[in-house]
Scaffold this motif. Structure first.
Motif, PDB file in Angstrom:
ATOM      1  N   THR B  33       0.847  -1.194   0.000  1.00  0.00           N
ATOM      2  CA  THR B  33       0.000   0.000   0.000  1.00  0.00           C
ATOM      3  C   THR B  33       0.882   1.244   0.000  1.00  0.00           C
ATOM      4  OG1 THR B  33      -0.127  -0.040   2.409  1.00  0.00           O
ATOM      5  CG2 THR B  33      -1.904  -1.108   1.225  1.00  0.00           C
ATOM      6  N   VAL B  34       0.469   2.213  -0.802  1.00  0.00           N
ATOM      7  CA  VAL B  34       1.172   3.501  -0.890  1.00  0.00           C
ATOM      8  C   VAL B  34       0.419   4.489   0.013  1.00  0.00           C
ATOM      9  CG1 VAL B  34       1.776   5.396  -2.439  1.00  0.00           C
ATOM     10  CG2 VAL B  34       1.974   3.032  -3.223  1.00  0.00           C
ATOM     11  N   CYS B  38       0.649  10.522  -1.372  1.00  0.00           N
ATOM     12  CA  CYS B  38       2.006  10.336  -1.898  1.00  0.00           C
ATOM     13  C   CYS B  38       1.994   9.800  -3.317  1.00  0.00           C
ATOM     14  CB  CYS B  38       2.785   9.353  -1.022  1.00  0.00           C
ATOM     15  SG  CYS B  38       3.474  10.115   0.450  1.00  0.00           S
ATOM     16  N   GLU B  39       2.997  10.200  -4.073  1.00  0.00           N
ATOM     17  CA  GLU B  39       3.264   9.555  -5.355  1.00  0.00           C
ATOM     18  C   GLU B  39       4.254   8.423  -5.125  1.00  0.00           C
ATOM     19  OE1 GLU B  39       2.593  13.672  -7.899  1.00  0.00           O
ATOM     20  OE2 GLU B  39       4.624  12.915  -7.590  1.00  0.00           O
ATOM     21  N   LEU B  40       4.157   7.426  -6.001  1.00  0.00           N
ATOM     22  CA  LEU B  40       5.103   6.309  -5.979  1.00  0.00           C
ATOM     23  C   LEU B  40       6.247   6.640  -6.937  1.00  0.00           C
ATOM     24  CD1 LEU B  40       5.667   3.269  -5.170  1.00  0.00           C
ATOM     25  CD2 LEU B  40       4.531   2.681  -7.323  1.00  0.00           C
ATOM     26  N   ALA B  41       7.485   6.581  -6.446  1.00  0.00           N
ATOM     27  CA  ALA B  41       8.665   6.794  -7.294  1.00  0.00           C
ATOM     28  C   ALA B  41       9.342   5.451  -7.514  1.00  0.00           C
ATOM     29  CB  ALA B  41       9.626   7.764  -6.617  1.00  0.00           C
ATOM     30  N   VAL B  42       9.647   5.106  -8.761  1.00  0.00           N
ATOM     31  CA  VAL B  42      10.333   3.838  -9.030  1.00  0.00           C
ATOM     32  C   VAL B  42      11.541   4.065  -9.926  1.00  0.00           C
ATOM     33  CG1 VAL B  42       8.144   2.572  -8.870  1.00  0.00           C
ATOM     34  CG2 VAL B  42       9.101   3.082 -11.124  1.00  0.00           C
ATOM     35  N   HIS B 133      11.474   1.338  -4.945  1.00  0.00           N
ATOM     36  CA  HIS B 133      10.173   1.993  -4.865  1.00  0.00           C
ATOM     37  C   HIS B 133      10.184   2.894  -3.642  1.00  0.00           C
ATOM     38  CE1 HIS B 133       9.886  -2.035  -6.585  1.00  0.00           C
ATOM     39  NE2 HIS B 133       8.822  -1.678  -7.260  1.00  0.00           N
ATOM     40  N   VAL B 136       6.899   9.982  -2.323  1.00  0.00           N
ATOM     41  CA  VAL B 136       7.163  11.417  -2.256  1.00  0.00           C
ATOM     42  C   VAL B 136       5.804  12.141  -2.198  1.00  0.00           C
ATOM     43  CG1 VAL B 136       7.388  11.646  -4.781  1.00  0.00           C
ATOM     44  CG2 VAL B 136       8.514  13.301  -3.304  1.00  0.00           C
ATOM     45  N   ARG B 138       2.719  14.303  -2.893  1.00  0.00           N
ATOM     46  CA  ARG B 138       2.245  14.696  -4.229  1.00  0.00           C
ATOM     47  C   ARG B 138       2.776  16.069  -4.630  1.00  0.00           C
ATOM     48  NH1 ARG B 138      -3.498  12.211  -5.117  1.00  0.00           N
ATOM     49  NH2 ARG B 138      -2.154  10.449  -4.560  1.00  0.00           N
ATOM     50  N   ALA B 141       8.195  16.150  -5.646  1.00  0.00           N
ATOM     51  CA  ALA B 141       9.408  15.483  -6.123  1.00  0.00           C
ATOM     52  C   ALA B 141      10.403  16.489  -6.677  1.00  0.00           C
ATOM     53  CB  ALA B 141       9.046  14.456  -7.199  1.00  0.00           C
TER      54      ALA B 141
END
Lengths: 319, 319
Positions: B33-34, B38-42, B133, B136, B138, B141
Motif C-alpha cells: 500500500t502507498v 504520496c506519489e510512488l517513485a520507481v 520503490h 514522495v 504529491r 518530487a
C-alpha cells in the motif's frame, strides 16, 4: 549512442499514455499515483538468451512474451494492469531488432492500457527483465493461500500446447505444419488471462497462473493453503492439436507438467459453480472443472476409473 | 534447487519488515500500500558482469551497490525508500556467494528501512537488476526540469574519487595503499544520499544524482529545465586522496566527468542559501556551491580567472 537516446528513441512513446503517470521515462525515477483504496501488485520476470529463448528468436515475440508473463502474474492476483518497467541488456544496438522488439511489446501494452514508465538499458548478454505494476482493491487479491476444502479447481483454455511446441522445437517431435503453427503460437505469443481474472475475482478463493506446469503451480496453492487436491486426468482440457499429436497418456503428462501455458488455475466454492462458468463464457473463455480441493494434503491425480496417474515429467525447474 | 526455494532460503527474510507490505515473496505478485497523498517513485538499474563489475567482485559489495544505485535515484527525486525487487541471473547456485551477496544487500536495506518484496531468479550470465520503490508527497518530487536562472548549484561530498579508483583498477594508475583503500571504498560501497535528499527537498528546485559524471548529469538538469550553467572548477569539491594523486587539471576532469560518485547535484534558489548549508551541516554532509544556473543554454566551465576549462574525458556512455 548512449542510454538516454536509446530509451527516448525506442521506448518513450511506445505505449499507452495514462493519467496516473506523473512522470515517465527521462528522470531519475518515474512518478505515479495509485488509486485510493487499492493495493499495488508488482511482479518481476527475467528472460535470458540461451535459457528462455534463442538468439534467433523473433524479437517481436520476445517483446510480447516479456510483457505477457508479467501480465499473467497480475492476472493471477486479480490485479488490473497499469505500468511496466523494462531492464534491457543488449550485446549491441541493433536498430532493426529494437524496432521489432518494441512493436511486439507495445502492441500488447496498448491492448491492456499499460504504460512503460521507465527502466534501464545496459550492454551485455541479451536479457529482458520486466516489472509489471497493477491495482487490486484492498483485501480483494486472489492469493495462493485462499483455497478451501470443497472448492472446485478450474482451469482456463487448454493445457500442454506450449509443452508440445517445446518438444517439437527441442527434441524434434514431428508435428503437422498446422499443429506446429498452432502450438508455437501458444508458446511464443502467450495471451495472458487478464480480463478473465478480473471477471473471476469476486467468486474465486485462490488463483495462480500456469507458468511452470499445472502440477507444480497448483502445488503452490495447496502448500500455501494447507490443503490437498484430487484431479481427474480425463477432465484436463486438451486442444485438438495436442490430442492429435501424442498418445493420451503423454498429452495428460504434458497438460500436468509442461509450463508456458499462462492459463489460470482457480479454486472456486461450490456455490459459485454457475457464476464462474457464466462470466468466463461471456468472455468466450473455455473453462474446465478438473477436480476438487480436499482437506488431506497432497496432489492426487486419478483416472476416471480411480487408478492413480503419475506423469513422467516434472514442472520446469529454474536451477 | 528450484526458483522458489532459492528465493525463500536467501531472500525472504533478509530485509526490513514493513507494515505497508501486505504480501511479499511467495505469490504471483507482491502486494503493498502507498500512503495516501504520496506519489510512488520507481527506479530500475541493471549491473552486468564484465561491464559494471568483474566475476571476481566481492559479492557483498555487489549486493550493496545494486541497492545503493537505486536508493541514489530515489534520493535524487527526494523520495523516501520503501521496497525493492530483485532479478538475479546466476550461472550456478553458489551458496557461499549468495550468502555474501544477500548480506551486503540486506545490511544496506535495513539501514534505510527497505523491504525486499519480490523478484525473479534465473540461470544465465551473472547480472543483477533491482527496482527501488519510494514515496514522495504529491507534487513535491525533485525533478530535472525545475532549475531556474539564479539558482545556486550545490554538490554534496566530494567528486572524482570513484573515477580515480577506476583509473587505478583499469589503467594501473599507481596510488598509495591508503588512497587506494579510500577511493575503492567509494567505488565499491557507494553511500546514497537519501537522508540528505529528504532534508534538502523543501528548498531545492531540481536535483539529480551523479552516476554518469557531473557534466553529463548536470547536463540533464540543464536540458530538462531549458537553462544553462556556469561552474567554477576551483569550487569543485575534491578529496585529499584525489588532490594528492593526480595533477589539479586531471582532478577537475575526473570530478567533472567520472561517474559512480552517487553524490547529489541540486539547484537551490538564492534565498535558501543558508538553509541548505544548515540542513546538510546537521547531517554532517559536506556541501559545495560550485556555480549558478543561467538563462543562456549550455554548460560553461571556467577557471576563477575566467578562462574556459574543457575536461578531456566524457561521462560514462552506456553503448
Amino acid at each position: 549512442m548512449n542510454e538516454f537516446s536509446l530509451i527516448e528513441e525506442f521506448f518513450a512513446d511506445c505505449t499507452q499514455k495514462r493519467e496516473d503517470v506523473v512522470l515517465a521515462v527521462g528522470d531519475d525515477c518515474a512518478l505515479m499515483t495509485v488509486p485510493s483504496g487499492c493495493e499495488l501488485a508488482v511482479s518481476m520476470d527475467t528472460l535470458v538468451v540461451g535459457v528462455h529463448f534463442t538468439a534467433e528468436a523473433d524479437p517481436a515475440a520476445l517483446g510480447h512474451k516479456a510483457l505477457a508473463v508479467g501480465l499473467s502474474d497480475l492476472a493471477a492476483m486479480g490485479a488490473e494492469p497499469a505500468w511496466a518497467t523494462l531492464a534491457l541488456t543488449l550485446p549491441e544496438v541493433d536498430r532493426a531488432w529494437l524496432v521489432e522488439f518494441t512493436q511486439g511489446l507495445s502492441r500488447l501494452a496498448r491492448s491492456y492500457g499499460v504504460q512503460l514508465v521507465g527502466g534501464d538499458t545496459t550492454r551485455g548478454p541479451l536479457a529482458v527483465t520486466m516489472q509489471l505494476h497493477g491495482f487490486v482493491p484492498r483485501g480483494k487479491a486472489l492469493r495462493r493461500d485462499g483455497a478451501r476444502p470443497g472448492d472446485g479447481i478450474y482451469v482456463t483454455g487448454t493445457l500442454g500446447d506450449s509443452g508440445l511446441a517445446l518438444r517439437a522445437r527441442l527434441e524434434g517431435l514431428p508435428l503437422s505444419q498446422e499443429t506446429l503453427c498452432c502450438v508455437e503460437h501458444r508458446l511464443d505469443w502467450p495471451q495472458p488471462r487478464v480480463r478473465e481474472a478480473l471477471a473471476i475475482r469476486p467468486f474465486a478463493h485462490a488463483a495462480i497462473d500456469i507458468s511452470d506446469g499445472l502440477a507444480a503451480d497448483l502445488g503452490h496453492i495447496l502448500k500455501g493453503s494447507g490443503v490437498g487436491a484430487a484431479v481427474e486426468v480425463e477432465a484436463l482440457p486438451l486442444s485438438e492439436s495436442l490430442r492429435a499429436s501424442v498418445e493420451l497418456d503423454q498429452a495428460w503428462a504434458l497438460a500436468l507438467t509442461a509450463g508456458d501455458d499462462y492459463e489460470l488455475c482457480v479454486t472456486v466454492p461450490a456455490k459459485y459453480r454457475d457464476r464462474i462458468r457464466a462470466v468466463l463464457s461471456a468472455l468466450d473463455c473455455p473453462c474446465a472443472l478438473i477436480g476438487t480441493i480436499e482437506e488431506e494434503p497432497g496432489f492426487r491425480c486419478r483416472r476416471q476409473n480411480g487408478a492413480s496417474f503419475i506423469p513422467q515429467q516434472q514442472g520446469y525447474r529454474h536451477f
